[in-house]
Design an enzyme around this catalytic site. Structure first.
Site, mmCIF file in Angstrom:
data_model
loop_
_atom_site.group_PDB
_atom_site.id
_atom_site.type_symbol
_atom_site.label_atom_id
_atom_site.label_comp_id
_atom_site.label_asym_id
_atom_site.label_seq_id
_atom_site.Cartn_x
_atom_site.Cartn_y
_atom_site.Cartn_z
ATOM 1 N N GLU A 1 -17.836 -24.160 20.050
ATOM 2 C CA GLU A 1 -18.680 -23.242 19.298
ATOM 3 C C GLU A 1 -18.916 -23.755 17.879
ATOM 4 O OE1 GLU A 1 -16.964 -19.429 18.021
ATOM 5 O OE2 GLU A 1 -15.077 -20.092 18.891
ATOM 6 N N GLU B 1 -23.751 -20.389 27.527
ATOM 7 C CA GLU B 1 -22.624 -20.511 26.596
ATOM 8 C C GLU B 1 -22.717 -21.773 25.748
ATOM 9 O OE1 GLU B 1 -19.934 -18.473 25.992
ATOM 10 O OE2 GLU B 1 -20.847 -16.936 27.278
#
Length: 334
Positions: free
Chosen positions: A174, A156
């Site tokens: 992100e 991730e």
């Protein structure tokens, strides 16, 4: 991890209690009530993972993700236990226990909790003891669980594709921070001006996840709903959100923890969907809609598997019968 939560989303080491004998003072024969000592503290997770091991597992990590922050997050979450009760389809009550004091607090009780229609069917209940994180079973099983957890957070947060699996924990959020990731939620409504994009080791996203995690971690949904940036500015909180996600089942999904320790077994619907115990099932839980039931050539799925095998070796463990792929497992639908 891009997960949309509805309103209803969603070790254990023995504690010794030492009773002190009552005694008489002077010539008075009246005994005092017996005093009960506080439970013995559980061992720090540093007993199971050294700083040297951690550094070797994540050599390129961002300086934000320190060993000390990870250990503190695990140790503090180990003091939390939550009983989740569901009424009707989506009416919930959370009772959070501080294991240090034994105090129970209702941290969530939905508005329809006491409505007669909500009481018509029997309640369903489960309890999550966060002290079970990677410590609940035997040493081999615990190492497999830790390898699986590290594999998911490494994928991730990776940066680049160097093929050596040394690039985990490099990103605190992100790339695209312009997305809102807002979902309708009566219990965890989004706060004006805040963004709930993916943050932290598990890239927790959506207001529903932030609110739920905040209830579990702090006993107060507002802390992360009002300030989601804590997940990328406080490393202990950041790791806690990953542990919350790993340990907490959803309405229709098991927890990754229960899968890796063998507690979860597929029911008839799971079997029909090809879901089986093993690392592949944790991919279904984390990001199944995008990576699972798509055959064996999915890059992201295979990257997670590669990380798992890398961490198993580093931790001195094996998983010879691993059902690692989710290529033929259907994701859950909401």
């Amino acid at each position: 991890m891009k997960l949309i939560l509805s309103t209803a989303k969603l070790a254990a080491l023995s504690l010794l209690t030492i009773s002190l004998l009552s005694f008489s003072c002077g010539g008075n024969n009246t005994s005092k009530p017996a005093a009960v000592a506080a439970p013995a503290p559980t061992p720090s997770f540093s007993k199971f993972l050294s700083e040297k091991q951690y550094n070797d597992l994540f050599p390129q990590r961002d300086k934000f993700y320190t060993y000390q922050a990870f250990i503190k997050a695990v140790d503090e979450m180990a003091k939390v236990k939550v009983k989740v009760t569901r009424r009707a389809v989506s009416v919930y009550q959370f009772i959070r226990t501080d294991k240090r004091t034994g105090k129970d607090s209702i941290v969530r009780q939905d508005g329809d909790w006491n409505e007669q229609w909500a009481k018509e069917k029997p309640d369903s209940t489960f309890t999550v003891d966060y002290g079970g994180f990677c410590t609940e079973k035997d040493a081999v099983t615990n190492k497999r669980e830790l390898a699986a957890f590290f594999a998911q957070i490494a994928h991730e947060t990776r940066h680049g594709m160097n093929g050596t699996y040394t690039d985990g924990l490099m990103q605190t959020h992100e790339d695209n921070t312009s997305l809102q990731y807002e979902s309708d939620s009566d219990e965890y409504p989004s706060v004006k001006g805040q963004k709930y994009y993916g943050r932290g080791p598990m890239q927790i996203s959506y207001n529903g996840n932030y609110g739920y995690a905040s209830d579990i971690i702090f006993g107060n949904k507002h802390i992360l709903l009002d300030n989601p940036a804590l997940v990328e500015t406080d490393p202990v909180v950041s790791f806690k959100t990953a542990i919350y996600f790993w340990m907490t089942p959803e309405t229709h999904k098991p927890s990754a923890h229960d899968v890796m320790i063998g507690k979860w077994q597929p029911n008839a619907k799971d079997k029909a969907a090809g879901r089986t115990p093993g690392f592949g099932m944790t991919i279904v839980i984390v990001n199944g809609a995008l990576e699972c039931n798509k055959g064996e050539d999915n890059y992201s799925m295979n990257d997670r598997i590669g990380f798992y095998q890398f961490f198993l070796k580093k931790l001195g463990a094996t998983d010879p019968n691993c059902a690692c792929s989710c290529g033929k497992m259907a994701p859950y639908s909401y």
